[in-house]
Design an enzyme around this catalytic site. Sequence first.
Site, PDB file in Angstrom:
ATOM      1  N   ASP A   1       0.822  -1.212   0.000  1.00  0.00           N
ATOM      2  CA  ASP A   1       0.000   0.000   0.000  1.00  0.00           C
ATOM      3  C   ASP A   1       0.859   1.267   0.000  1.00  0.00           C
ATOM      4  OD1 ASP A   1      -1.338  -2.322   0.977  1.00  0.00           O
ATOM      5  OD2 ASP A   1      -2.967  -1.084   1.731  1.00  0.00           O
TER       6      ASP A   1
ATOM      7  N   GLU B   1      -4.420   2.022  -2.833  1.00  0.00           N
ATOM      8  CA  GLU B   1      -5.635   2.453  -2.119  1.00  0.00           C
ATOM      9  C   GLU B   1      -5.392   3.623  -1.173  1.00  0.00           C
ATOM     10  OE1 GLU B   1      -7.651   0.192   0.759  1.00  0.00           O
ATOM     11  OE2 GLU B   1      -5.916  -0.017   2.063  1.00  0.00           O
ATOM     12  N   ASN B   2      -4.116   3.862  -0.774  1.00  0.00           N
ATOM     13  CA  ASN B   2      -3.807   4.959   0.148  1.00  0.00           C
ATOM     14  C   ASN B   2      -2.974   6.053  -0.514  1.00  0.00           C
ATOM     15  OD1 ASN B   2      -3.387   2.171   1.995  1.00  0.00           O
ATOM     16  ND2 ASN B   2      -4.802   3.678   2.824  1.00  0.00           N
TER      17      ASN B   2
ATOM     18  N   ASN C   1     -10.355  -1.462   0.044  1.00  0.00           N
ATOM     19  CA  ASN C   1     -11.583  -0.847   0.546  1.00  0.00           C
ATOM     20  C   ASN C   1     -11.591   0.680   0.451  1.00  0.00           C
ATOM     21  OD1 ASN C   1      -9.510  -1.500   2.616  1.00  0.00           O
ATOM     22  ND2 ASN C   1     -10.800  -0.252   3.950  1.00  0.00           N
ATOM     23  N   HIS C   2     -10.382   1.321   0.439  1.00  0.00           N
ATOM     24  CA  HIS C   2     -10.334   2.788   0.382  1.00  0.00           C
ATOM     25  C   HIS C   2     -10.422   3.340  -1.044  1.00  0.00           C
ATOM     26  CE1 HIS C   2      -9.785   3.150   4.604  1.00  0.00           C
ATOM     27  NE2 HIS C   2      -8.587   2.581   4.629  1.00  0.00           N
TER      28      HIS C   2
ATOM     29  N   HIS D   1      -6.709  -8.412  -0.444  1.00  0.00           N
ATOM     30  CA  HIS D   1      -6.727  -7.230   0.417  1.00  0.00           C
ATOM     31  C   HIS D   1      -7.598  -7.542   1.629  1.00  0.00           C
ATOM     32  CE1 HIS D   1      -5.979  -2.939   0.918  1.00  0.00           C
ATOM     33  NE2 HIS D   1      -7.200  -2.864   1.423  1.00  0.00           N
TER      34      HIS D   1
ATOM     35  N   HIS E   1      -0.609  -3.287   6.205  1.00  0.00           N
ATOM     36  CA  HIS E   1       0.517  -2.344   6.152  1.00  0.00           C
ATOM     37  C   HIS E   1       1.751  -2.807   6.929  1.00  0.00           C
ATOM     38  CE1 HIS E   1      -2.073   1.451   5.001  1.00  0.00           C
ATOM     39  NE2 HIS E   1      -2.407   0.371   4.318  1.00  0.00           N
TER      40      HIS E   1
HETATM   41 FE   LIG Z   1      -4.015   0.205   2.903  1.00  0.00          FE
HETATM   42 FE   LIG Z   2      -7.395  -1.361   2.908  1.00  0.00          FE
END
Ligand SMILES: [Fe+2]
Ligand SMILES: [Fe+2]
Length: 285
Positions: A27, A58-59, A86-87, A171, A198
């Site tokens: 990530d 995603e981040n 999910n983000h 994920h 992470h």
């Molecule tokens: Fe993440």
């Molecule tokens: Fe995530």
Amino acid sequence: MLGGFILPPTHFILSELGLMRVLILGDVMGRPARRAVRELVPSLKIEERIDLAIANAENAAGGMGVDLKSAGELFAAGVHVLTSGNHIWKKKEIFSYLDTQPNLIRPANYPEGAPGRGWCEWRHPSGLTALVVNIQGRVFMPNHVDDPFRCVDAILKEHGGFSPVVIVDMHAEATSEKSAMGWFLDGRASVVYGTHTHIQTADDRILPNGTAYVTDLGLCGPFDSVIGMEKENVITGFMSQLPRKFAVAEDNVVLQGIIVDIDEQSGRARAIKRLRLHANDRAGS
Ligand SMILES: [Fe+2]
Ligand SMILES: [Fe+2]
């Protein structure tokens, strides 16, 4: 260099052996990580003879979500395929982008009708191919997505013929669910790796039927942080139990992930090595 990893000296030899080398980064956390990707990935790809570079985005935008600018930066740095999690839905502009950019994918097991796709058929001008799949776990996760096991099964039935090389980003929060996915796909995927938590895990291995596996790649971004966020604020949040606004930390930036050698014909993984590069060390080298 990568300690202990037996690296064939030239791409010629890798090609002669019929091996494809894949760099997969965890990530990417906000601006500090994007900068490290920009500064380190181009030379890393050359040094390590990387054929395909993948990162989880995603981040990438401010630590939460991915927007056009941050995705564009990662592609420009030489990352070929971006997975997510999910983000992915945080930045609304990404909804339409997902429908037009096949190399940015989201977890496949969101309900039907979600923007974008959960798989990418990557094809290099040299003829190399790979099917990259993104899937999301359900244990301790905020979204009620469909069964990831049945979903990945269906994707492999439909798209598995595209390439012997199949790479799956699982994920998920729970180590058990990620481990189960690794075993579920052993012999059917070249690589199954975890993202989302992470924190890099030390269980990298090749499963008996040829699938390279690791439970979590670890983040790209500030190592001196709580999973990427400023640590003082997170500690205060745990102690006070009051809502806090978190910010991406900046200290001691690392790139983390894996490098995997895959037999182009059979799709079996031949080697997996965890990667942790400290950006400051590399900047001076
Ligand atoms: Fe993440
Ligand atoms: Fe995530």
